[in-house]
Write an enzyme that holds these catalytic residues in place. Structure first.
Site: not given
Ligand code: UD1
Length: 383
Positions: A221-223, A257
């Protein structure tokens, strides 16, 4: 002679540039080095695990020029890239600038080149999520509007461009260049032992002798839409820890992130101490490919993984509300389902894919030969 500058900036660019450079090298070997190629790295991704590892393992030569942009706001990244890239172009004056995908480097360098009247080729053109909240959608729209040669991974992307008024002579359907890289490295990746991936990449000190030996899910996950919103991210992590781990283990490759946000939201220790979850640093290309090959399912918000799951036959729960890659979706014959970040929806689809057998799917021209077609399209192009 023809002079081409190719630009990379962030991790998803690296698996796309590798086969293109190899295609240039093959061409030059039989055509008296007719192409002069210069590789520019904007430096948006700079950690070894986000950049250098990919250059080494995918046989990408060191960048000829690194602009050293680093992290920052979007305006800082784009603005600084434009200023630095303009200097490069003024000195080199290439015939073509080739940009890939949808990261900030793609936007910044296409605008800069076009203003200097240099031809722009966009590899992976025509993808649209129709979601203007995504920075990548803005990057895609601007880049495609300016590009002279638009090379698309699928026919739906061609339709998008035609609808936007791009002339047919500027568009070519070439297939998915990232699949060239996957096909080249698939065998090598299959030989990697999962225990070695864990040992070399684990974040915590837990001993994991028996980890990931049975069924496991891969998570990435990074959005910003998933990891920057506390309520959303807490609910997602709770779902993973309280529900997914009751059925299978989790291998989570944590993006920088996401790591920052997990710590900020007080989720980090909970994850670290969960015995059914293996937390890993960002993975090298072959390691991620190997995990994907062995996974029961993928939970991700990455576009690239969505595509790789399709050809590897791994069912994919795409944690987004839309995708610029509809060809990978079940309704178009692929293996991915959009689940957004609504827990009820994720739970429901999780049960469905858990109980379904899937086979690899190969969309048209995802055949490992796209780079060659990209290069030929550039060489053939006439204004
Ligand atoms: C970028 C791309 C996104 C792509 C993703 C893959 C844009 C608009 N976004 O998002 O499309 O899917 O890359 O990773 O171009 N950081 C590090 N080390 C690094 C790079 C970043 O620690 O090498 C950290 C920094 O704190 C940075 C944050 O990660 O602020 C986010 O990096 P950034 O390059 O801004 O965007 P990504 O989220 O990686």
């Amino acid at each position: 002679m023809i002079k081409i500058i190719s630009v990379v900036g962030a991790r998803p660019n690296f698996m796309k540039i590798a086969p293109f450079i190899h295609a240039i090298n093959r061409y030059n070997a039989i055509n008296e080095d007719r192409i002069e190629h210069i590789l520019v790295h904007t430096g948006q991704h700079y950690d070894d695990r986000m950049s250098k590892t990919f250059f080494e393992s995918l046989n990408i030569p060191d960048a000829d020029i690194n602009l050293g942009i680093g992290s920052g706001t979007h305006a800082e990244q784009v603005g600084n890239t434009m200023i630095a890239f303009e200097q490069v172009l003024l000195e080199e004056m290439p015939d073509w600038v080739v940009v890939l995908g949808d990261v900030n480097a793609t936007l910044a360098c296409s605008v800069t080149a076009k203003k200097l009247k240099i031809k722009v080729c966009h590899i992976e053109a025509g993808l649209r999520s129709m979601d203007m909240d995504m920075p990548e959608e803005i990057n895609r729209l601007v880049t495609d509007r300016l590009s002279d040669l638009l090379l698309t991974p699928d026919k739906m992307a061609v339709d998008n461009l035609v609808k936007e008024g791009v002339q047919a002579k500027n568009i070519e359907f070439v297939g998915n260049i990232m699949i060239d890289t996957l096909e080249e490295h698939r065998e090598q990746a299959s030989k990697i032992k999962i225990e070695d991936i864990i040992r070399e990449n684990k974040i915590n000190d837990t001993e994991y002798q028996d980890a990931l030996k049975k069924e496991f899910a891969v998570v990435t996950l990074h959005r910003p839409s998933n990891v920057d919103n506390e309520k959303v991210f807490v609910a997602l992590v709770n779902f993973l820890l309280n529900e997914v781990t009751t059925q299978m283990e989790i291998a989570w490759a944590v993006h920088p992130r996401a790591e920052k946000q997990l710590k900020a939201f007080g989720l980090w220790n909970k994850l670290i101490s969960n015995k059914r979850t293996v937390l890993l640093h960002p993975l090298a290309y072959h390691d991620m490919l190997r995990l994907n090959m062995g996974a029961k399912l993928m939970l991700t918000d990455s576009g690239g993984l969505q595509e790789e799951c399709t050809v590897l036959g791994t069912p994919c729960l795409t944690m987004r509300w839309n995708t610029e890659r509809p060809v990978t979706l079940k309704e178009h014959g692929g293996l991915s389902v959009l689940v957004g970040n609504n827990i009820d929806r994720i739970r429901k689809e999780f049960e469905v894919v858990y109980n379904t057998q899937t086979q690899p799917v190969f969309p048209e021209l995802w055949d490992g030969k796209t780079a060659e077609r990209c290069l030929n399209a550039i060489l053939r192009f006439e204004m």
